[in-house]
Design a protein around this motif. Structure first.
Motif, PDB file in Angstrom:
ATOM      1  N   LEU A  43       0.843  -1.180  -0.090  1.00  0.00           N
ATOM      2  CA  LEU A  43      -0.164   0.042  -0.018  1.00  0.00           C
ATOM      3  C   LEU A  43       0.926   1.233  -0.024  1.00  0.00           C
ATOM      4  O   LEU A  43       0.397   2.338  -0.500  1.00  0.00           O
ATOM      5  CB  LEU A  43      -0.984   0.128   1.167  1.00  0.00           C
ATOM      6  N   GLU A  48      -2.974   3.697   6.301  1.00  0.00           N
ATOM      7  CA  GLU A  48      -4.047   2.540   5.470  1.00  0.00           C
ATOM      8  C   GLU A  48      -3.308   1.438   5.690  1.00  0.00           C
ATOM      9  O   GLU A  48      -4.263   0.210   5.833  1.00  0.00           O
ATOM     10  CB  GLU A  48      -3.726   2.836   3.817  1.00  0.00           C
ATOM     11  N   THR A  52      -5.728  -1.702   7.263  1.00  0.00           N
ATOM     12  CA  THR A  52      -5.654  -3.104   6.673  1.00  0.00           C
ATOM     13  C   THR A  52      -5.282  -4.092   7.455  1.00  0.00           C
ATOM     14  O   THR A  52      -5.891  -5.161   7.451  1.00  0.00           O
ATOM     15  CB  THR A  52      -4.746  -2.890   5.243  1.00  0.00           C
ATOM     16  N   ALA A  86      -4.489  -6.508   1.309  1.00  0.00           N
ATOM     17  CA  ALA A  86      -3.918  -5.150   0.911  1.00  0.00           C
ATOM     18  C   ALA A  86      -4.090  -4.837  -0.661  1.00  0.00           C
ATOM     19  O   ALA A  86      -4.250  -3.628  -1.145  1.00  0.00           O
ATOM     20  CB  ALA A  86      -2.444  -5.238   1.275  1.00  0.00           C
ATOM     21  N   LEU A  90      -5.905  -1.742  -2.308  1.00  0.00           N
ATOM     22  CA  LEU A  90      -5.246  -1.086  -3.507  1.00  0.00           C
ATOM     23  C   LEU A  90      -6.022  -0.836  -4.909  1.00  0.00           C
ATOM     24  O   LEU A  90      -5.974   0.131  -5.090  1.00  0.00           O
ATOM     25  CB  LEU A  90      -3.772  -1.764  -3.817  1.00  0.00           C
TER      26      LEU A  90
END
Length: 184
Positions: A43, A48, A52, A86, A90
């Motif tokens: 990422l 984030e 995640t 992840a 994305l």
């Protein structure tokens, strides 16, 4: 040393499959740094990646019963979950609309499990009950007490009038038999 680590992680996952929160915490402590690094490498955004990572552990908690010990490293299974989550995030990031929707309620997920998830969970509990019924009453009671009710090994040993190591042996053998039963 690797085999001992692999067995330790497999045992934690087996206990998590039975709902053991202490094993979940121990698994988190043992693996979160590695899984965070996996999320971060995909990422490239720390906040984030942290969010995640939390989703990854929710997935691990929900899917621990699906883990099949096959001689491979359980870290491979954990890393795969982290990497896939992840990548999903994305992809979702790149497909987001440029403007946010005005109705926040439209984008909030329901806290209730889906009908499919509720059915699967009920079937998993039924299968666990059937497998526990195949154990001797004393061993099944020990598994229920420690992994479903949160009784400590020491308290169980005192209640049964047995040494702690005997209780641990019962639980270890019982978990192995449960694992065999569940994977059939």
């Amino acid at each position: 040393m690797q085999d001992a680590r692999r067995l330790e992680l497999e045992e934690m996952i087996a206990r998590i499959a039975l709902g053991d929160r202490d094993s979940f915490e121990a698994l988190y402590d043992a693996t979160s740094a590695k899984l965070h690094a996996v999320c971060l490498s995909v990422l490239k955004d720390r906040p984030e990646a942290e969010e995640t990572l939390q989703e990854v552990y929710i997935k691990i908690w929900q899917n621990a019963t699906r883990y099949a010990s096959n001689g491979l490293s359980p870290m491979t299974w954990l890393i795969t979950i982290a990497r896939n989550r992840a990548i999903d995030r994305l992809r979702a990031r790149s497909s987001r609309p440029a403007t946010a929707p005005t109705d926040a309620a439209a984008v909030l997920p329901s806290g209730e499990p889906s009908p499919e998830a509720a059915t699967i969970r009920a079937q998993e509990w039924e299968m666990l009950d059937e497998c526990l019924a195949q154990l001797a009453d004393q061993q099944a009671g020990a598994v229920r007490a420690v992994y479903l009710e949160g009784v400590t090994y020491a308290d169980l040993a005192e209640r049964e009038g047995k040494p702690v190591n005997t209780v641990r042996s019962w639980l270890r053998r019982s978990l192995l038999r449960l694992k065999d039963c569940v994977t059939r």
